[in-house]
Design a protein around this motif. Structure first.
Motif, short mmCIF file in Angstrom:
data_model
loop_
_atom_site.label_atom_id
_atom_site.label_comp_id
_atom_site.label_asym_id
_atom_site.label_seq_id
_atom_site.Cartn_x
_atom_site.Cartn_y
_atom_site.Cartn_z
N TYR A 85 -58.10 -49.59 -53.90
CA TYR A 85 -59.21 -50.00 -54.45
C TYR A 85 -59.98 -49.28 -55.56
N ASN A 86 -59.26 -47.98 -55.48
CA ASN A 86 -59.80 -46.78 -56.64
C ASN A 86 -58.80 -46.23 -57.54
N SER A 87 -57.72 -47.12 -57.91
CA SER A 87 -56.79 -46.81 -58.87
C SER A 87 -56.06 -45.59 -58.42
N ARG A 88 -56.04 -45.14 -57.35
CA ARG A 88 -55.41 -44.12 -57.13
C ARG A 88 -53.71 -44.24 -56.88
N GLN A 89 -53.27 -44.75 -58.10
CA GLN A 89 -51.72 -44.95 -57.77
C GLN A 89 -50.74 -43.90 -57.66
N ASP A 90 -51.38 -42.54 -57.74
CA ASP A 90 -50.85 -41.38 -57.67
C ASP A 90 -50.50 -41.16 -55.91
N ILE A 91 -51.36 -41.81 -55.15
CA ILE A 91 -51.08 -41.71 -53.98
C ILE A 91 -49.76 -42.43 -53.41
N GLY A 92 -49.66 -43.69 -54.20
CA GLY A 92 -48.38 -44.35 -53.69
C GLY A 92 -47.16 -43.62 -54.13
N LYS A 93 -47.31 -43.02 -55.06
CA LYS A 93 -45.93 -42.27 -55.52
C LYS A 93 -46.01 -40.94 -54.44
N TYR A 94 -46.94 -40.41 -54.24
CA TYR A 94 -46.99 -39.28 -53.28
C TYR A 94 -46.47 -39.47 -51.93
N LEU A 95 -46.80 -40.47 -51.36
CA LEU A 95 -46.38 -41.01 -50.23
C LEU A 95 -45.08 -41.76 -50.08
N GLY A 96 -44.59 -42.31 -51.46
CA GLY A 96 -43.36 -42.83 -51.37
C GLY A 96 -42.28 -41.69 -51.44
N GLU A 97 -42.58 -40.82 -52.17
CA GLU A 97 -41.71 -39.53 -52.18
C GLU A 97 -41.63 -39.03 -50.93
N TRP A 98 -42.73 -38.65 -50.09
CA TRP A 98 -42.75 -38.04 -49.02
C TRP A 98 -41.92 -38.89 -47.87
N PHE A 99 -42.05 -40.37 -47.70
CA PHE A 99 -41.53 -40.90 -46.75
C PHE A 99 -39.91 -41.18 -47.37
N ALA A 100 -39.61 -41.14 -48.65
CA ALA A 100 -38.32 -41.20 -48.90
C ALA A 100 -37.35 -39.77 -48.30
N GLU A 101 -38.18 -38.88 -48.71
CA GLU A 101 -37.38 -37.53 -47.93
C GLU A 101 -37.15 -37.64 -46.67
N ASN A 102 -38.12 -38.05 -46.05
CA ASN A 102 -37.82 -38.54 -44.33
C ASN A 102 -36.74 -39.59 -44.28
N LEU A 103 -36.66 -40.59 -44.88
CA LEU A 103 -35.77 -41.52 -44.74
C LEU A 103 -34.23 -41.23 -45.31
N LYS A 104 -34.06 -39.91 -45.82
CA LYS A 104 -32.85 -39.44 -46.38
C LYS A 104 -31.97 -38.88 -45.06
N LYS A 105 -32.99 -38.49 -44.27
CA LYS A 105 -32.31 -38.05 -42.95
C LYS A 105 -31.88 -39.01 -41.93
N LYS A 106 -32.30 -40.17 -42.26
CA LYS A 106 -32.08 -41.47 -41.33
C LYS A 106 -31.21 -42.43 -42.08
N THR A 107 -30.72 -43.42 -41.33
CA THR A 107 -29.76 -44.27 -41.75
C THR A 107 -30.37 -45.78 -42.16
N PHE A 108 -31.88 -45.76 -42.18
CA PHE A 108 -32.50 -46.96 -42.52
C PHE A 108 -32.23 -47.89 -43.44
N MET A 109 -32.21 -46.99 -44.73
CA MET A 109 -31.94 -47.69 -45.97
C MET A 109 -30.34 -47.94 -46.38
N ASN A 110 -29.51 -47.69 -45.40
CA ASN A 110 -28.13 -48.12 -45.59
C ASN A 110 -28.03 -49.81 -45.59
N ASN A 111 -27.35 -50.11 -46.36
CA ASN A 111 -26.99 -51.66 -46.64
C ASN A 111 -27.94 -52.50 -47.38
N ILE A 112 -29.27 -51.70 -47.71
CA ILE A 112 -30.28 -52.60 -48.32
C ILE A 112 -29.76 -52.82 -49.84
N ASP A 113 -30.12 -54.13 -50.20
CA ASP A 113 -29.51 -54.53 -51.21
C ASP A 113 -30.71 -54.62 -52.60
N CYS A 114 -31.89 -54.74 -52.16
CA CYS A 114 -32.99 -54.81 -53.09
C CYS A 114 -34.34 -54.83 -52.37
#
Length: 230
Positions: A85-114
């Protein structure tokens, strides 16, 4: 440059989303205390967890995962509110990068096409100027080199806010909100449907039912946050 930044911070202090204290130069979005206290979900079983079980008997999904636990007044709720609601799109980037780092240690993203972000109605897009989940998805796209498909699912109806409704009410309200377009783009693929918060799962359910009109499609689900019901 440092003098200019210091000058700006006098009039526009950079505050922590969680506790509203001023951030140090090394801190971003959250202070170290709030960052360390963030309720990160530890989900290592992707096919049998609170998120997947919330869709049991409703829709068929391959696997599901969420980053944070969500409840009213916690830091997660504050982050989502600012993002949405407050145009803080930087929060989406911040959380996305953080979660992505966690996911790199897992296999969840394997075989995802899009990746498919849950769409918002054009009326809300014009009002906000953005889909709150887009920057989060772009971070995942960048880290895993998986394309984003934004021209497959569209939101045809602008339903009222769902926050005060129960599961049955939400399901009825958004039952026919979403429309599948250009389905040939995802035929035979394994797509990752991404939303900000899963509460009752009604939005994800409505999206999946429309997407599953596509031949030979697999769907997995990911969200920034998940409301854990007690």
């Amino acid at each position: 440059m440092r003098f200019f930044i210091d000058f700006l911070r006098v009039f526009f202090p950079n505050l922590c989303i969680g506790c509203a204290n001023e951030l140090l130069y090394s801190e971003k979005i959250l202070c170290n205390f709030c960052s360390n206290d963030l309720p990160i979900l530890k989900l290592d079983d992707y096919t049998n967890n609170n998120v997947t079980n919330s869709f049991y008997g409703r829709i068929k999904i391959e696997k599901a995962i969420s980053f944070l636990s969500f409840n009213k007044k916690n830091t997660t709720q504050k982050l989502i509110h600012e993002l949405k609601y407050n145009s803080r799109q930087d929060i989406g980037k911040y959380l996305g990068e953080w979660f992505a780092e966690n996911l790199k240690k897992k296999t969840f993203m394997n075989n995802i096409d899009c990746i498919i972000p849950v769409p918002v109605h054009q009326k809300k897009m014009r009002k906000r100027g953005y889909n709150q989940i887009t920057t989060f998805c772009k971070s995942l796209c960048s880290e895993f080199n998986i394309p984003i498909e934004v021209n497959v699912l569209t939101r045809a109806k602008n339903s009222t806010s769902q926050t005060s409704k129960n599961r049955l009410e939400r399901s009825k309200t958004i039952k026919n909100d979403f429309v599948l377009i250009n389905q040939e783009r995802i035929e035979g693929k394994h797509v990752l449907l991404v939303d900000d918060v899963i509460t009752t799962g009604a939005t994800i359910e409505a999206c999946c039912k429309e997407l599953l009109k596509t031949d030979n499609l697999k769907i997995s689900v990911l969200s920034i946050a998940f409301t854990e019901h007690t």
